[in-house]
Enzyme design. Structure first.
Site, PDB file in Angstrom:
ATOM      1  N   CYS A  15      51.050  15.149 -97.152  1.00 26.61           N
ATOM      2  CA  CYS A  15      51.659  14.391 -96.269  1.00 26.61           C
ATOM      3  C   CYS A  15      52.839  13.321 -96.577  1.00 26.61           C
ATOM      4  CB  CYS A  15      50.791  13.940 -95.043  1.00 26.61           C
ATOM      5  SG  CYS A  15      49.769  14.982 -94.225  1.00 26.61           S
ATOM      6  N   ASN A  48      50.820  16.113 -86.172  1.00 23.89           N
ATOM      7  CA  ASN A  48      50.756  15.871 -87.610  1.00 23.89           C
ATOM      8  C   ASN A  48      51.609  17.215 -88.458  1.00 23.89           C
ATOM      9  OD1 ASN A  48      50.702  15.455 -90.544  1.00 23.89           O
ATOM     10  ND2 ASN A  48      48.569  14.643 -90.359  1.00 23.89           N
ATOM     11  N   HIS A  77      54.990   8.279 -91.305  1.00 27.34           N
ATOM     12  CA  HIS A  77      54.314   9.785 -91.035  1.00 27.34           C
ATOM     13  C   HIS A  77      53.332   9.854 -89.746  1.00 27.34           C
ATOM     14  CE1 HIS A  77      51.860  13.168 -91.820  1.00 27.34           C
ATOM     15  NE2 HIS A  77      50.916  12.785 -92.240  1.00 27.34           N
TER      16      HIS A  77
END
Ligand code: ACO
Length: 347
Positions: free
Chosen positions: A137, A304, A274
């Site tokens: 990520c 996500n 993020h």
């Protein structure tokens, strides 16, 4: 001088621009264009709760997620990355001929090799070189860091930085602890070499800060793929442990970015974090003293999307007119590895 001492000495040096004499011009990576791509298919929490033991209220309360986009078979990492890159180039008024390099961050490439980035290169018709980068990520912040360094050292002048992910293909759709959290999509930025005075008032990437701690590799990983098994594997996460590390590491990373540029928290116009969990985002924003209206949030609709989440959020805020020239963006990310980092960009 032994190697360890030399490395420590290197790490302690100031960035080149900070050491530049007053008035000297430095090369900056200017953010010239932003684009995104989301698969057409949307799956709501309600729909998920028909196949796995969960509920809309549990997912919203714990994470802030309301829905996610899920890729169709043809919407691979390369396909979505290409679409996002085309949008970023169009936004910049640039052509494939302006691209010297493509850096694509992903944990879900089309193939082990060739790199998905070269598939994108072929689809766009670019020259130069292209490669993938793996930092889960945090991938977009890592890729931005590499691109910025390549531009500042004069190796390239135009770079596409892409985050593209199809986590739906590495989900265990029976594991309610992970399958509700992720979605698919791609985002891209086009960076162009420009110049500045080497101060925090410059336009472009002001600084990037990346970190990893491999001792934490087993709190978030994929249990398959090359070298481990004959199947791609599924994402496995100790959510509580990841959460515990996220808040303090991300807080340190944003402080680091501001300190490196001699900027105060009030200089930040937009936090673009993020998008993993709204509770983590809220904690970082609170620490910065940023009102929620200055945080770009997409987690409610995108979930996500790993390396794609930051450029997708940037693309959305750009498309709806929130981002304006001269504003300062603070990016922060954390992911498997453990990897984490931050970046400051003046538009
Ligand atoms: N629906 C309903 N109940 C659920 C679900 C679900 N989808 N998932 C878990 N539960 C249950 C558990 O079984 C548990 O039940 P029990 O108490 O009866 O055992 C209970 O809910 C609590 O589960 P926890 O896992 O303890 O829930 P927690 O409050 O920790 O929230 C979450 C889980 C949302 C995953 C959180 O830990 C988190 O966000 N962690 C950080 C994730 C993150 O930041 N990832 C970023 C990087 S991602 C990357 O790099 C790829």
């Amino acid at each position: 001088m032994d190697l360890a001492v030399e490395m420590a000495d290197l790490a302690s040096r100031q960035p080149a621009e900070a050491a530049a004499p007053a008035g000297a011009r430095v090369v900056r990576a200017i953010l010239a264009g932003i684009g995104g791509y989301l698969p057409e298919k949307i799956v709501s929490n309600e729909e998920l709760s028909r196949t796995v033991d969960t509920s809309d209220s549990w997912i919203r309360e714990r994470t802030g997620i309301g829905q996610r986009h899920i890729a169709a078979p043809h919407e691979t990492c390369a396909f979505m990355g290409t679409r996002a890159a085309q949008a970023a180039l169009a936004d910049a008024g640039a052509t494939p001929g302006d691209v010297d390099a493509i850096i694509l961050a992903t944990a879900t490439p089309d193939q082990a090799f060739p790199a998905t980035a070269v598939r994108v290169q072929a689809a766009l018709g670019c020259g130069g070189f292209a490669f993938d980068l793996s930092a889960a990520c945090s991938g977009f912040v890592y890729a931005l860091s590499v691109a910025d360094a390549m531009i500042r050292t004069g190796q390239v002048r135009g770079v596409l930085v892409i985050g593209s992910e199809v986590y739906s293909r590495i989900m265990n759709w029976q594991d309610r602890g992970t399958c509700v959290l992720f979605g698919d999509g791609a985002g891209a930025v086009f960076l162009r070499a420009g110049s500045g005075d080497g101060t925090g008032a410059d336009r472009g990437v002001l600084s990037t800060h990346i970190h990893s701690d491999g001792r934490l590799g087993d709190i978030l990983y994929v249990d398959g793929a090359v070298g481990r098994s004959d199947r791609p594997g599924h994402l496995v996460m100790n959510g509580k442990e990841v959460f515990r590390h996220a808040v303090h590491r991300l807080s340190d990373a944003v402080d680091e970015a501001l300190a490196a540029n001699g900027l105060d928290r009030s200089a930040v116009d937009w936090l673009v974090p993020h998008q993993a969990n709204m509770r983590i985002v809220d904690a970082i924003a609170k620490r910065l003293g940023l009102p929620v209206g200055h945080v770009v949030v997409t987690i409610d609709r995108h979930a996500n999307t790993s390396a794609a989440s930051i450029p997708l959020a940037m693309a959305e805020a750009h498309a709806d007119g929130r981002l304006k020239p001269g504003q300062v963006l603070l990016l922060s990310a954390l992911g498997g590895g453990l990897t984490w980092g931050s970046a400051l960009i003046r538009l």
